[in-house]
Design an enzyme around this catalytic site. Structure first.
Site, mmCIF file in Angstrom:
data_model
loop_
_atom_site.group_PDB
_atom_site.id
_atom_site.type_symbol
_atom_site.label_atom_id
_atom_site.label_comp_id
_atom_site.label_asym_id
_atom_site.label_seq_id
_atom_site.Cartn_x
_atom_site.Cartn_y
_atom_site.Cartn_z
ATOM 1 N N SER A 30 -1.581 -7.892 2.630
ATOM 2 C CA SER A 30 -2.620 -8.793 3.156
ATOM 3 C C SER A 30 -2.128 -10.233 3.166
ATOM 4 O O SER A 30 -1.643 -10.733 2.148
ATOM 5 C CB SER A 30 -3.868 -8.748 2.269
ATOM 6 O OG SER A 30 -4.469 -7.515 2.345
ATOM 7 N N HIS A 61 -5.355 -6.923 9.426
ATOM 8 C CA HIS A 61 -4.325 -5.881 9.355
ATOM 9 C C HIS A 61 -4.061 -5.398 10.782
ATOM 10 O O HIS A 61 -4.765 -4.532 11.293
ATOM 11 C CB HIS A 61 -4.783 -4.710 8.487
ATOM 12 C CG HIS A 61 -4.775 -5.027 7.035
ATOM 13 N ND1 HIS A 61 -3.885 -4.483 6.149
ATOM 14 C CD2 HIS A 61 -5.549 -5.860 6.309
ATOM 15 C CE1 HIS A 61 -4.107 -4.961 4.940
ATOM 16 N NE2 HIS A 61 -5.113 -5.797 5.015
ATOM 17 N N HIS A 83 -5.726 1.668 3.619
ATOM 18 C CA HIS A 83 -6.123 1.702 2.213
ATOM 19 C C HIS A 83 -7.049 2.891 1.948
ATOM 20 O O HIS A 83 -7.844 3.267 2.819
ATOM 21 C CB HIS A 83 -6.868 0.410 1.845
ATOM 22 C CG HIS A 83 -6.068 -0.826 2.066
ATOM 23 N ND1 HIS A 83 -5.997 -1.446 3.285
ATOM 24 C CD2 HIS A 83 -5.293 -1.546 1.219
ATOM 25 C CE1 HIS A 83 -5.204 -2.507 3.176
ATOM 26 N NE2 HIS A 83 -4.767 -2.590 1.943
ATOM 27 N N TYR A 85 -9.695 2.911 0.221
ATOM 28 C CA TYR A 85 -11.118 2.546 0.266
ATOM 29 C C TYR A 85 -11.696 2.576 1.687
ATOM 30 O O TYR A 85 -12.907 2.567 1.870
ATOM 31 C CB TYR A 85 -11.365 1.163 -0.369
ATOM 32 C CG TYR A 85 -10.665 0.004 0.304
ATOM 33 C CD1 TYR A 85 -11.103 -0.505 1.521
ATOM 34 C CD2 TYR A 85 -9.554 -0.590 -0.287
ATOM 35 C CE1 TYR A 85 -10.462 -1.559 2.129
ATOM 36 C CE2 TYR A 85 -8.899 -1.643 0.309
ATOM 37 C CZ TYR A 85 -9.363 -2.125 1.517
ATOM 38 O OH TYR A 85 -8.710 -3.164 2.127
ATOM 39 N N GLU A 86 -10.833 2.631 2.679
ATOM 40 C CA GLU A 86 -11.339 2.713 4.055
ATOM 41 C C GLU A 86 -11.896 4.091 4.372
ATOM 42 O O GLU A 86 -12.562 4.264 5.403
ATOM 43 C CB GLU A 86 -10.216 2.368 5.042
ATOM 44 C CG GLU A 86 -9.781 0.909 4.932
ATOM 45 C CD GLU A 86 -8.587 0.602 5.818
ATOM 46 O OE1 GLU A 86 -8.777 0.532 7.043
ATOM 47 O OE2 GLU A 86 -7.473 0.442 5.285
ATOM 48 N N ALA A 113 -0.950 -8.388 -1.727
ATOM 49 C CA ALA A 113 -1.690 -9.460 -2.381
ATOM 50 C C ALA A 113 -2.353 -8.824 -3.595
ATOM 51 O O ALA A 113 -2.827 -7.691 -3.513
ATOM 52 C CB ALA A 113 -2.742 -10.016 -1.439
ATOM 53 N N MET A 211 -5.290 -2.983 -4.456
ATOM 54 C CA MET A 211 -5.923 -1.774 -3.920
ATOM 55 C C MET A 211 -4.978 -0.969 -3.019
ATOM 56 O O MET A 211 -5.420 -0.211 -2.169
ATOM 57 C CB MET A 211 -7.183 -2.167 -3.135
ATOM 58 C CG MET A 211 -8.182 -2.990 -3.928
ATOM 59 S SD MET A 211 -9.537 -3.567 -2.895
ATOM 60 C CE MET A 211 -10.272 -4.832 -3.961
ATOM 61 N N SER A 212 -3.671 -1.173 -3.191
ATOM 62 C CA SER A 212 -2.705 -0.451 -2.341
ATOM 63 C C SER A 212 -1.488 -0.083 -3.191
ATOM 64 O O SER A 212 -1.595 -0.025 -4.410
ATOM 65 C CB SER A 212 -2.285 -1.343 -1.169
ATOM 66 O OG SER A 212 -1.609 -2.493 -1.647
ATOM 67 N N ASN A 235 -5.198 -14.600 -6.177
ATOM 68 C CA ASN A 235 -6.331 -15.140 -6.941
ATOM 69 C C ASN A 235 -6.133 -14.711 -8.381
ATOM 70 O O ASN A 235 -5.420 -13.740 -8.642
ATOM 71 C CB ASN A 235 -7.653 -14.560 -6.401
ATOM 72 C CG ASN A 235 -7.648 -13.037 -6.428
ATOM 73 O OD1 ASN A 235 -7.062 -12.391 -5.555
ATOM 74 N ND2 ASN A 235 -8.275 -12.469 -7.431
ATOM 75 N N HIS A 247 -12.302 -12.596 -0.069
ATOM 76 C CA HIS A 247 -11.105 -12.173 0.664
ATOM 77 C C HIS A 247 -10.388 -13.358 1.336
ATOM 78 O O HIS A 247 -9.185 -13.288 1.583
ATOM 79 C CB HIS A 247 -11.500 -11.107 1.697
ATOM 80 C CG HIS A 247 -10.331 -10.465 2.377
ATOM 81 N ND1 HIS A 247 -9.417 -9.679 1.690
ATOM 82 C CD2 HIS A 247 -9.905 -10.490 3.662
ATOM 83 C CE1 HIS A 247 -8.487 -9.271 2.539
ATOM 84 N NE2 HIS A 247 -8.751 -9.734 3.738
HETATM 85 N N1 HPA Z 1 -8.467 -7.316 -7.284
HETATM 86 C C1 HPA Z 1 -8.102 -6.253 -6.556
HETATM 87 N N2 HPA Z 1 -7.381 -6.354 -5.458
HETATM 88 C C2 HPA Z 1 -6.996 -7.578 -5.067
HETATM 89 C C3 HPA Z 1 -7.335 -8.726 -5.797
HETATM 90 C C4 HPA Z 1 -8.116 -8.588 -6.968
HETATM 91 O O1 HPA Z 1 -8.452 -9.557 -7.665
HETATM 92 N N3 HPA Z 1 -6.794 -9.783 -5.130
HETATM 93 C C5 HPA Z 1 -6.139 -9.269 -4.046
HETATM 94 N N4 HPA Z 1 -6.256 -7.938 -4.012
#
Ligand code: HPA
Length: 272
Positions: A30, A61, A83, A85-86, A113, A211-212, A235, A247
């Site tokens: 990402s 994406h 992903h 979660y999709e 990310a 998440m990947s 973050n 996001h």
């Molecule tokens: N948590 C989960 N997935 C993420 C985060 C997070 O803080 N930042 C970027 N992808």
């Protein structure tokens, strides 16, 4: 159609459009998709052109394979990934990784990310992934073993290749790019974690959360690929600061890190 037949169908579809044989498969996470502009492009295939290929629904994406060269090294680059979660089945989530191995890629360079769990980290840091925790998400090897791809019980002692890691660390040092090292934890998402979950992950030895990536690495190891990975800390994870996560931060942090990210990826791939 079983997962292996689907892979063969996808490969056939790709081969109708390109006979490019990559050495390195690079997955851009990402906010990091702009790196593809550094590739001397040979050809591109949109995921939507490949019959049976899972197509991403996340804004930002793009969804295509870019074939080309980083210096002299032939690469296939995934601009956008899918992903769990999709809503895809887990073997669809790792289909692109398997497909890139079947195109010829021996090395998998994963990027993403991620939220910073380690309190020494800062937003915009790059982290070399030394190991991972992926037991909170379904195992991509669940079900009948695809023996054409690899063994039933693959070893996961060295998911991330030490020689590739050494090259990346040396290049970071030479380029004077600060590079953290740590353990990546994959959770399902798409909700971000709670502060209590982050404290749990920190206690368990996690340094960054996303998440990947974890399931992709498991599927790639199953096939005997050599793997390396870099997380961009977009973050600090939930509860580190007293503010909600969103996001948009992901893109901002990726922009901050993008020059160093690009230099490090290019020089590392040249050294592989
Ligand atoms: N948590 C989960 N997935 C993420 C985060 C997070 O803080 N930042 C970027 N992808």
């Amino acid at each position: 159609m079983d997962s292996y037949e689907k892979l063969l169908q996808c490969l056939k579809c790709v081969r109708r459009k390109s006979d490019f044989v990559p050495k390195v498969a690079l997955v851009l996470g990402s906010g990091l998709g702009d790196y593809a502009n550094n590739i001397r492009v040979d050809s591109e295939i949109s995921y939507s052109e490949i019959d049976g290929f899972p197509v991403s629904t996340v804004p930002g994406h793009d969804g295509k394979f870019v074939f080309g060269y980083i210096d002299h090294v032939p690469v296939v680059c995934m601009k956008g990934r899918v992903h769990y979660y999709e809503g895809y089945e887990i073997d669809d989530v790792v289909l692109p990784i398997r497909l890139m191995k079947m195109m010829g890629a021996e090395i998998l360079f994963l990027t993403n990310a991620a939220g910073g769990i380690n309190l020494d980290f800062n937003v915009g840091n790059l982290m070399l992934i030394k190991d991972q925790i992926s037991c909170f998400v379904p195992n991509p090897l669940h079900g009948k073993n695809l023996s054409e791809l690899g063994p039933r019980f693959p070893d996961m002692t060295h998911v991330y290749d030490e020689q590739l890691n050494d090259i990346i660390l040396r290049k970071a040092y030479e380029l004077e790019i600060p590079l953290r090292e740590g353990v990546y934890v994959q959770l399902q998402g798409p909700s971000y974690e709670t502060p209590a979950e982050i404290r749990m992950l920190r206690t368990m030895g996690g340094d960054a959360v996303g998440m990947s990536t974890g399931v992709e690495a498991v599927a790639a190891r199953h096939m005997g690929m050599r793997i390396c990975g870099i997380s961009c800390i977009s973050n600090m994870a939930a509860g580190v600061f007293d503010k909600p996560l969103n996001h948009e931060e992901v893109q901002q942090a990726a922009d901050m890190a993008s020059a160093n990210f690009a230099k490090l990826v290019t020089e590392s791939v040249r050294g592989f």
